[in-house]
Design an enzyme around this catalytic site. Structure first.
Site, PDB file in Angstrom:
ATOM      1  N   ASP A   1      39.129 -29.718  11.176  1.00  0.00           N
ATOM      2  CA  ASP A   1      39.742 -28.388  11.122  1.00  0.00           C
ATOM      3  C   ASP A   1      41.237 -28.476  10.810  1.00  0.00           C
ATOM      4  O   ASP A   1      41.939 -29.369  11.305  1.00  0.00           O
ATOM      5  CB  ASP A   1      39.550 -27.656  12.451  1.00  0.00           C
TER       6      ASP A   1
ATOM      7  N   TYR B   1      31.780 -19.725  11.297  1.00  0.00           N
ATOM      8  CA  TYR B   1      32.263 -20.502  12.444  1.00  0.00           C
ATOM      9  C   TYR B   1      32.717 -19.588  13.587  1.00  0.00           C
ATOM     10  O   TYR B   1      33.561 -18.709  13.404  1.00  0.00           O
ATOM     11  CB  TYR B   1      33.415 -21.395  11.987  1.00  0.00           C
TER      12      TYR B   1
END
Length: 721
Positions: A105, A310
């Site tokens: 990320d 997500y």
């Protein structure tokens, strides 16, 4: 030519990247192609070592051994996900791998996930960084065309390490100091303890609240009811004398003159898309789901069903590269019960305003929206449908016209006093149609024009009292953790701004776990939907160092971590400050005269050591635990089950042990476990097949591993004492 290894943070992202890079050969925990190998973590695969790994004396908790301040902290592989670490390490160390792309990320924690793995795997190969905020094919392709030098992110890695190490030094030492000092399991940390403090402040506000009466005047006419307004436009006052004086001057009036009639067209646009916290709040408000439960459902919708993006995001906006995929997403949800609205959205423009699409307001991940997968709602569990429905409706709403209504405001003069009334007429239900808007909101007024004289039927005083602030439930507590500014006694504006910018206490990924931990440790309890501090929680706030009870500590840390990330503060200087603070905190706890007293002692003696046992209540039931922390004997008294009452269908509580176990319901129904099992057998007629068992197992919650450094380090503690 050597291959490039790509390290993603989670399997789903790894598979998306592998598809774009044409890695089709499947391995155990990785995918391989001609030029690339894509593998993935499962959140953190590596964490900071437990205290006992530095010295055997730390295996036993003793106050004289504190503070624990190793010169540097070691890394260990997390056992739960050790198999995947070995896979990643093996792929990284392959002789045909020439370089590594960090594709975790795009943020501080994502940097830590990858760097710790690389460090623990002892890999020394050239590093590049993929920095993208969404995982659409276009975003991935653009990201790989513009890979960044990983060296530019060294300071971000240092900041991430500093945050994790600081939590270890402060959390580990404060928890051990409080626990050993008071011989009670007292967990303390810079997020848990301020969260308790927020609840305590609200309880103090409620306790100190004094209801205040307020007054107004109501005038009933042949064209509707009007309310008195003062020069500021307020319809009530705290001064009864003022109201009495006004009533005395107008009580004999039988006419009122219309001073003005104003009609304004009002527009209300669809609300922002969901981030995780707001979704958790709405799910709690509408369905009573806990924050943990909503996150667990979201993980299944994301990982297993691939129906939503997500979940662990703190953004309510989309990034511009998502815009090209919006039509595909609308076509995917072109099914009942959404078909009509999806059709309407597809016929219109998908060019959204910056109220919904803004790259500047997207952090690591964009807002939660549906994917391009077509849903088969009949295959989902009821609670999965409920959460998916919230996300789809919020998504559809942003493509539909604004809700519009005409608001008419009429001012009436009675003597020298002004009164007003408001009417409302809906012109276009717009996006509210998605939510089944009913046209019962119109508030019609009789026809009136300026200068009209109305007959007054009555003029009378109205009164009411102010209400105390409401107690927290899980939804409102999440909101307070996200924005704790109003609970801070801090005058430093920079600190207040910092905690607002950095997302408050904890992260979207950890808040649900923190709330759950506070329930399980017995520091707070739930009565109905409302949250109350227990005696243990109140005492913990008294015993813990003051700084650890305030959100200001998080704000101060974040300011310094930001400086480390920007290269204007050395990590070593920050850690030195943290060690000094840890020494001070431990010294304060050791030398405190305050005492901890158990108020939940029962008359039952521990069969192992003879001490009286404590009754512990949490969301899952009751248990008896020996008050001597070192003895640790425990016994279940009752536990909440998923079995349902045949009378009222509420969840049953299972009490007792062995053959004497008994199901009890709040409605009064009681049933022996043996009777319950016999009844279930009769209802099923036959034994569950292998297929039934597999189907059941698939419906069970499957949480994505969340391995924050301190959470893992504290995982071995029995925090329910």
């Amino acid at each position: 030519m050597k291959k490039t290894l790509v390290l993603a943070e989670k399997p789903s992202v790894g598979r998306d990247i592998a598809r774009v890079l044409q890695c089709t050969k499947s391995g155990n925990g990785f995918l391989e192609g001609k030029d690339y190998i894509v593998t993935w973590a499962l959140g953190h695969l590596v964490t900071l070592a437990d205290p006992e790994s530095y010295d055997d004396k730390y295996k036993t908790w003793r106050i004289e051994d504190l503070p624990m301040l190793p010169p540097s902290l070691r890394l260990v592989v997390i056992k739960k996900t050790g198999k995947q670490f070995n896979t990643v390490k093996a792929q990284m160390n392959r002789s045909d791998v020439g370089s590594i792309v960090i594709a975790t990320d795009a943020g501080r924690e994502g940097e830590l996930v990858a760097r710790w793995i690389i460090e623990k795997a002892r890999v020394d190969k050239p590093l590049k960084r993929l920095w993208i905020s969404s995982v659409t094919d276009k975003a991935i392709k653009n990201g790989f065309s513009n890979l960044k030098d990983a060296g530019k992110f060294e300071n971000l890695y240092e900041a991430a390490q500093a945050r994790s190490e600081a939590d270890w030094y402060v959390g580990m030492n404060a928890t051990r100091a409080l626990t050993t000092k008071h011989n009670a399991q007292l967990s303390c940390g810079r997020v848990q303890t301020p969260t308790l403090s927020i609840i305590a402040k609200r309880e103090e506000e409620i306790r100190n609240f004094k209801p205040k009466p307020y007054y107004g005047i109501k005038a009933a006419s042949d064209k509707g009811t009007f309310l008195w307004t003062n020069t500021n436009g307020d319809t009530k006052t705290f001064s009864r004398e003022e109201i009495t004086e006004i009533l005395n001057t107008i009580k004999k009036a039988d006419k009122g003159t219309v001073e003005s009639v104003k009609t304004t067209l009002k527009k209300q646009y669809a609300p922002s898309l969901y981030d995780l916290t707001e979704l958790q709040r709405d799910a709690h408000k509408l369905y009573g789901f806990s924050a943990k439960e909503t996150l667990s459902i979201m993980q299944k919708l994301y990982e297993q069903h691939k129906l939503v993006t997500y979940p662990r995001t703190d953004s309510k906006h989309l990034s511009s590269d998502i815009v090209d995929t919006l039509k595909d997403r609308l076509q995917a949800i072109h099914v009942q019960p959404y078909r009509a609205f999806a059709n309407k959205a597809l016929k219109g423009s998908v060019n959204l305003s910056n109220a919904y699409v803004d790259d500047r307001k997207v952090s690591d991940h964009h807002a939660i929206i549906p994917t391009e997968e077509t849903p088969f709602l009949q295959k989902l569990q009821d609670r999965e449908v409920k959460i998916y429905d919230l996300i789809v409706k919020r998504f559809l709403a942003i493509f539909l016209p604004p809700y519009q209504y005409e608001q008419t405001k009429v001012e009436l003069k009675v003597g020298k006093e002004r009164f007003q009334t408001k009417g409302k007429r809906v012109k276009d239900t717009g996006w509210k149609d998605v939510y089944g808007f009913e046209q019962d909101e119109d508030q019609f007024l009789g026809k009136m024009e300026k200068g009209d004289e109305l007959n007054l039927l009555s003029i009378e005083e109205t009164e009411g009292t102010t209400n105390p602030p409401g107690r927290f439930n899980e939804g409102t507590l999440l909101a307070a953790m996200e924005n704790p500014v109003k609970f801070m006694e801090e005058r430093n504006k920079k600190l207040l701004e910092t905690i607002g910018e950095t997302g408050g206490l904890g992260t979207v990924a950890t808040r649900a776990d923190i709330i759950e931990k506070l329930f399980n440790s017995g520091a707070m309890e739930q009565k109905g939907k409302e949250i109350y501090l227990t005696s243990k929680g109140k005492q913990l706030l008294e015993l813990a160092p003051d700084e650890l009870c305030s959100p200001s500590l998080t704000a101060e840390w974040e300011m310094k971590l930001d400086k480390i990330a920007k290269g204007s503060l050395k990590k070593s200087d920050f850690i030195k400050e943290i060690k000094d603070y840890t020494k001070k905190s431990v010294h304060e706890i050791k030398n405190s005269d305050k005492k901890y007293s158990h108020d939940n002692i029962t008359g039952t003696r521990c069969p192992d050591c003879g001490n009286l046992m404590l009754e512990i209540k949490n969301k899952n039931g009751k248990k008896l635990v020996c008050q001597d922390r070192e003895c640790g004997h425990r016994k279940n008294v009752s536990k909440k089950t998923n079995a349902r009452c045949p009378q009222c269908h509420k969840r049953l509580e299972l009490r007792g042990e062995g053959e004497g176990q008994l199901f009890v319901c709040v409605c009064g129904h009681k049933e022996k476990l043996t009777t319950f099992n016999e009844r279930r057998k009769k209802e099923k007629h036959n034994k569950a097949s292998k297929r039934d068992v597999n189907k059941y197992l698939k419906t069970q919650q499957k949480d994505e591993p969340v391995n924050t450094a301190l959470a893992d380090a504290l995982a071995k503690l029995k925090l329910d004492k």
